[in-house]
Design an enzyme around this catalytic site. Sequence first.
Site, PDB file in Angstrom:
ATOM      1  N   HIS A 158      -8.384   2.602   2.046  1.00 43.07           N
ATOM      2  CA  HIS A 158      -7.585   3.478   1.651  1.00 43.07           C
ATOM      3  C   HIS A 158      -6.124   3.437   2.410  1.00 43.07           C
ATOM      4  O   HIS A 158      -5.455   4.290   2.475  1.00 43.07           O
ATOM      5  CB  HIS A 158      -8.084   4.705   2.340  1.00 43.07           C
ATOM      6  CG  HIS A 158      -9.279   5.407   1.548  1.00 43.07           C
ATOM      7  ND1 HIS A 158     -10.138   6.506   2.040  1.00 43.07           N
ATOM      8  CD2 HIS A 158      -9.806   4.978   0.505  1.00 43.07           C
ATOM      9  CE1 HIS A 158     -11.193   6.490   1.242  1.00 43.07           C
ATOM     10  NE2 HIS A 158     -10.877   5.712   0.114  1.00 43.07           N
ATOM     11  N   CYS A 213       9.392  -1.059  -6.491  1.00 35.43           N
ATOM     12  CA  CYS A 213       9.127  -2.661  -6.629  1.00 35.43           C
ATOM     13  C   CYS A 213       7.833  -3.033  -6.076  1.00 35.43           C
ATOM     14  O   CYS A 213       7.672  -4.435  -6.134  1.00 35.43           O
ATOM     15  CB  CYS A 213      10.244  -3.139  -6.031  1.00 35.43           C
ATOM     16  SG  CYS A 213      10.425  -3.635  -4.196  1.00 35.43           S
TER      17      CYS A 213
END
Length: 226
Positions: free
Chosen positions: A103, A114
């Site tokens: 997670h 990006c």
Amino acid sequence: MRIAVLTGAGISAESGLATFRAGDGLWERHRVEDVATPEAFARDPALVHRFYNARRAKAADARPNAAHRALAALASRHDLVLITQNVDDLHERAGSRSVIHIHGSLTRALCAACAHRWDAPAVMSAGDPCPACAARAIRPDIVWFGEMPHHMEIVWEALAAADLFVAIGTSGNVYPAAGFAQHAGRCGAECIEMNIDDSANARDFDRRILGPASQTVPDWVASLGA
Ligand code: APR
């Protein structure tokens, strides 16, 4: 013996970090839809950054407990794959290496423009530029509801190869992690659950060890021997 361990918020509870689904847990005090979804971040990035900045500060102040330390010691004696749903770094600070954070992690930042990743500063804010592309789209490197957990290919393989699968301090409510015991069990592993209370997927385990992780985990590790 090949061992795969999954940890959840319960292993860090005795280090003072709130779990999610307890009466005083994080999801009682915050709506998931306000702080832990891509939509929430698009709507109010400042609120989401505040929520994770506070959690980053809490995690930095917390110390690993005996359960984190016992798992670090276990790795020196057995072939261990340590998988965690937790975004704190208490396993690493207890000495565990190669922890698989499905997670994400509070200590890392991610650019939504990006995909560059870097070490998160203590305080992140929506207006800060990405160090790689300068876009003002930086976010915590956390997997939100509706996003794909990380490293799942390695995880499914480790579960299939395990002789023993142990889930510690997780309520069994969030998939895919809630399905790990079933997968490991079908592939031949013995499955053990350690929790202080009932979990949603207790039926998927061969054995349950009830109690606080700071006691049950060191006891279990000691019982495995060298
Ligand atoms: N020792 C052992 N277990 C404990 C302890 C303790 N000291 N304290 C609490 N627990 C158990 C609770 O009984 C509960 O089953 O830990 C579990 C914590 O459950 P959750 O709060 O649901 O946390 P977790 O299962 O890790 O949540 C999974 O949900 O919201 C998401 O992304 C978040 O990773 C998180 C995921």
